[in-house]
Design a protein around this motif. Structure first.
Motif, PDB file in Angstrom:
ATOM      1  N   ARG A  12       7.330   9.979   1.600  1.00 52.16           N
ATOM      2  CA  ARG A  12       6.557   9.348   0.530  1.00 52.16           C
ATOM      3  C   ARG A  12       6.996   7.898   0.355  1.00 52.16           C
ATOM      4  O   ARG A  12       8.135   7.534   0.624  1.00 52.16           O
ATOM      5  CB  ARG A  12       6.753  10.129  -0.769  1.00 52.16           C
ATOM      6  CG  ARG A  12       6.189  11.542  -0.609  1.00 52.16           C
ATOM      7  CD  ARG A  12       6.513  12.422  -1.756  1.00 52.16           C
ATOM      8  NE  ARG A  12       5.856  11.960  -2.960  1.00 52.16           N
ATOM      9  CZ  ARG A  12       6.166  12.411  -4.159  1.00 52.16           C
ATOM     10  NH1 ARG A  12       7.112  13.300  -4.303  1.00 52.16           N
ATOM     11  NH2 ARG A  12       5.535  11.962  -5.212  1.00 52.16           N
ATOM     12  N   ARG A  13       6.074   7.077  -0.104  1.00 44.85           N
ATOM     13  CA  ARG A  13       6.337   5.648  -0.246  1.00 44.85           C
ATOM     14  C   ARG A  13       7.188   5.348  -1.466  1.00 44.85           C
ATOM     15  O   ARG A  13       7.231   6.105  -2.421  1.00 44.85           O
ATOM     16  CB  ARG A  13       5.022   4.891  -0.374  1.00 44.85           C
ATOM     17  CG  ARG A  13       4.220   4.935   0.886  1.00 44.85           C
ATOM     18  CD  ARG A  13       2.920   4.222   0.792  1.00 44.85           C
ATOM     19  NE  ARG A  13       2.871   3.207  -0.242  1.00 44.85           N
ATOM     20  CZ  ARG A  13       1.857   2.419  -0.454  1.00 44.85           C
ATOM     21  NH1 ARG A  13       0.795   2.536   0.298  1.00 44.85           N
ATOM     22  NH2 ARG A  13       1.863   1.527  -1.406  1.00 44.85           N
ATOM     23  N   TRP A  48      10.010  14.664   0.370  1.00 44.80           N
ATOM     24  CA  TRP A  48      10.285  13.416  -0.353  1.00 44.80           C
ATOM     25  C   TRP A  48      10.493  12.229   0.588  1.00 44.80           C
ATOM     26  O   TRP A  48      10.232  11.092   0.223  1.00 44.80           O
ATOM     27  CB  TRP A  48      11.504  13.563  -1.263  1.00 44.80           C
ATOM     28  CG  TRP A  48      12.794  13.713  -0.521  1.00 44.80           C
ATOM     29  CD1 TRP A  48      13.327  14.851  -0.035  1.00 44.80           C
ATOM     30  CD2 TRP A  48      13.690  12.672  -0.164  1.00 44.80           C
ATOM     31  NE1 TRP A  48      14.497  14.591   0.602  1.00 44.80           N
ATOM     32  CE2 TRP A  48      14.749  13.256   0.539  1.00 44.80           C
ATOM     33  CE3 TRP A  48      13.702  11.301  -0.359  1.00 44.80           C
ATOM     34  CZ2 TRP A  48      15.807  12.520   1.036  1.00 44.80           C
ATOM     35  CZ3 TRP A  48      14.765  10.570   0.137  1.00 44.80           C
ATOM     36  CH2 TRP A  48      15.801  11.181   0.825  1.00 44.80           C
ATOM     37  N   ALA A  75      10.754   8.538  -4.609  1.00 46.62           N
ATOM     38  CA  ALA A  75      10.446   9.968  -4.602  1.00 46.62           C
ATOM     39  C   ALA A  75      11.726  10.787  -4.726  1.00 46.62           C
ATOM     40  O   ALA A  75      12.796  10.367  -4.296  1.00 46.62           O
ATOM     41  CB  ALA A  75       9.724  10.338  -3.316  1.00 46.62           C
TER      42      ALA A  75
END
Length: 96
Positions: A78-79, A75, A45
């Protein structure tokens, strides 16, 4: 080569750049970064440019004498996706 095979090869040659352009547009729209080499493929991300908290910087500095960066949730929450392709060679001795 028959006309049928030639037509299929031409369609494939036209489809590959179109697929690459579509993938790049999807990554940009989702604020993702793609990294690829022969050992791995990573999709991570990026900070969102319009984030009201970090203004696209990805975080802010906190602390006093030894400041640290605090990551923004736009950000950092997020994965990430990592796919290993080839194993990295093992070093038997240090390189120096």
């Amino acid at each position: 080569m028959t006309a049928r095979h030639l037509r299929g090869a031409l369609l494939l040659a036209a489809a590959v750049p179109l697929a690459a352009a579509t993938a790049a547009a999807a990554l940009r729209a989702g604020h993702l970064k793609l990294y690829a080499d022969r050992h791995r493929i990573e999709i991570t991300a990026r900070p969102r440019p319009g984030c009201p908290r970090c203004h696209g910087e990805g975080g802010w500095w906190t602390g006093g004498a030894f400041p640290e960066m605090e990551a923004c949730g736009c950000w950092s929450d997020r994965r990430e996706l990592r796919i290993r392709l080839l194993p990295i060679p093992v070093w038997n001795e240090p390189p120096f």
